[in-house]
Each structure stands twice: as structure tokens, then as C-alpha cells.
Design a protein around this motif. Structure first.
Motif, short mmCIF file in Angstrom:
data_model
loop_
_atom_site.label_atom_id
_atom_site.label_comp_id
_atom_site.label_asym_id
_atom_site.label_seq_id
_atom_site.Cartn_x
_atom_site.Cartn_y
_atom_site.Cartn_z
N UNK A 72 -35.82 8.33 -15.79
CA UNK A 72 -34.64 8.16 -14.97
C UNK A 72 -34.60 6.83 -14.24
N UNK A 73 -35.28 5.84 -14.76
CA UNK A 73 -35.29 4.53 -14.12
C UNK A 73 -33.97 3.81 -14.37
N UNK A 74 -33.56 3.01 -13.41
CA UNK A 74 -32.35 2.21 -13.55
C UNK A 74 -32.70 0.91 -14.24
N UNK A 75 -31.86 0.51 -15.16
CA UNK A 75 -32.00 -0.79 -15.79
C UNK A 75 -30.66 -1.52 -15.70
N UNK A 76 -30.60 -2.71 -16.24
CA UNK A 76 -29.39 -3.51 -16.12
C UNK A 76 -28.17 -2.87 -16.76
N UNK A 77 -28.37 -2.15 -17.86
CA UNK A 77 -27.25 -1.50 -18.55
C UNK A 77 -26.65 -0.39 -17.68
N UNK A 78 -27.52 0.38 -17.04
CA UNK A 78 -27.03 1.47 -16.20
C UNK A 78 -26.41 0.94 -14.91
N UNK A 79 -26.93 -0.17 -14.40
CA UNK A 79 -26.32 -0.77 -13.21
C UNK A 79 -24.92 -1.27 -13.55
N UNK A 80 -24.77 -1.90 -14.71
CA UNK A 80 -23.44 -2.35 -15.13
C UNK A 80 -22.50 -1.16 -15.31
N UNK A 81 -23.00 -0.07 -15.87
CA UNK A 81 -22.21 1.15 -16.02
C UNK A 81 -21.75 1.65 -14.66
N UNK A 82 -22.66 1.71 -13.70
CA UNK A 82 -22.32 2.19 -12.36
C UNK A 82 -21.32 1.30 -11.66
N UNK A 83 -21.46 -0.01 -11.82
CA UNK A 83 -20.52 -0.94 -11.19
C UNK A 83 -19.12 -0.74 -11.76
N UNK A 84 -19.02 -0.61 -13.07
CA UNK A 84 -17.70 -0.37 -13.68
C UNK A 84 -17.12 0.97 -13.23
N UNK A 85 -17.97 1.99 -13.14
CA UNK A 85 -17.50 3.31 -12.76
C UNK A 85 -16.98 3.34 -11.33
N UNK A 86 -17.67 2.66 -10.43
CA UNK A 86 -17.33 2.73 -9.01
C UNK A 86 -16.32 1.66 -8.60
N UNK A 87 -16.46 0.45 -9.10
CA UNK A 87 -15.64 -0.65 -8.61
C UNK A 87 -14.45 -1.00 -9.50
N UNK A 88 -14.53 -0.78 -10.79
CA UNK A 88 -13.46 -1.22 -11.68
C UNK A 88 -12.52 -0.09 -12.12
N UNK A 89 -13.05 1.09 -12.34
CA UNK A 89 -12.22 2.17 -12.86
C UNK A 89 -11.18 2.69 -11.86
N UNK A 90 -11.51 2.89 -10.58
CA UNK A 90 -10.47 3.38 -9.66
C UNK A 90 -9.25 2.47 -9.52
N UNK A 91 -9.41 1.13 -9.37
CA UNK A 91 -8.19 0.30 -9.33
C UNK A 91 -7.39 0.33 -10.63
N UNK A 92 -8.08 0.44 -11.76
CA UNK A 92 -7.37 0.52 -13.04
C UNK A 92 -6.58 1.82 -13.13
N UNK A 93 -7.17 2.92 -12.68
CA UNK A 93 -6.45 4.19 -12.69
C UNK A 93 -5.28 4.17 -11.72
N UNK A 94 -5.45 3.53 -10.58
CA UNK A 94 -4.36 3.40 -9.62
C UNK A 94 -3.21 2.59 -10.21
N UNK A 95 -3.54 1.52 -10.92
CA UNK A 95 -2.49 0.71 -11.57
C UNK A 95 -1.80 1.50 -12.67
N UNK A 96 -2.52 2.39 -13.33
CA UNK A 96 -1.92 3.20 -14.39
C UNK A 96 -1.02 4.30 -13.84
N UNK A 97 -1.17 4.63 -12.56
CA UNK A 97 -0.40 5.73 -11.98
C UNK A 97 0.76 5.27 -11.10
N UNK A 98 0.75 4.01 -10.66
CA UNK A 98 1.79 3.54 -9.75
C UNK A 98 2.42 2.25 -10.25
N UNK A 99 3.60 1.98 -9.75
CA UNK A 99 4.26 0.73 -10.07
C UNK A 99 5.34 0.89 -11.12
N UNK A 100 5.78 -0.25 -11.63
CA UNK A 100 6.81 -0.26 -12.65
C UNK A 100 6.21 0.18 -13.99
#
Length: 103
Positions: free
Chosen positions: A8-36
């Protein structure tokens, strides 16, 4: 088969996965749900790209090739889904011809 990450050790691949999951996916989902509609389509496309990359990162991080298969399938189906939504957003050609001829 044991993965490359049995303890269960963290490596660079899992850190990148976590960053995308926490920091990139929510704004993308918000953009997909709101706006024009075009902005939502762009958000949908970005969400599809992120969801495609995340299983590939998880596959490398955990050392399991089966997770990568999901990412590869999403890489093929994601753009097709965006094109289908774009088609519905733009309307059909027959509607455009009927509307132009009534003027």
C-alpha cells in the motif's frame, strides 16, 4: 498475481492519480453541469479525458494491467460520446433545412 504495490505504498503514479481525482475532476464535473450548452460540452470532454487517464495511472501505480484495459476502452468510447452529445446539441440537418425554408 501480486501488484507492484503490495504494502500500500504511495508512488508517483498514485500521487498523480490522487491529484487528478481531488483537484482536476471536481471542476471538470462542475463545468459539465453548469453554464451554456457549449461550455457543458467542453466540460464533458474534459471529464472524459480525465476519467480515461485515471485508470491508466492506477494500473501503473498498483501494478495491475487489468485496470489499464478500462482506460483504453474509455479512450475509444469517450470521444464518441462527446460527438453524440454535440450532434444533439447542434440539431439535425433536416430541422435546419425546415426552419430556413419557412421564412
Amino acid at each position: 498475481m501480486t501488484g507492484a504495490n503490495p504494502a500500500g505504498e504511495w508512488n508517483g503514479w498514485l500521487i498523480a492519480f490522487g491529484v487528478l481525482l481531488v483537484l482536476a475532476l471536481p471542476p471538470a464535473l462542475l463545468a459539465a453541469c453548469r453554464g451554456t450548452p457549449p461550455a457543458r460540452l467542453a466540460g464533458l470532454s474534459l471529464t472524459g479525458t480525465l476519467v480515461t487517464v485515471m485508470p491508466l495511472l492506477a494500473a501503473r501505480g498498483f501494478g495491475r494491467d487489468a485496470y489499464g484495459d478500462l482506460g483504453l476502452v474509455l479512450a475509444v468510447l469517450g470521444p464518441v460520446g462527446v460527438l453524440v452529445f454535440a450532434r444533439f446539441l447542434g440539431g439535425s440537418e433536416s430541422e435546419a433545412r425546415d426552419g430556413a425554408g419557412r421564412g
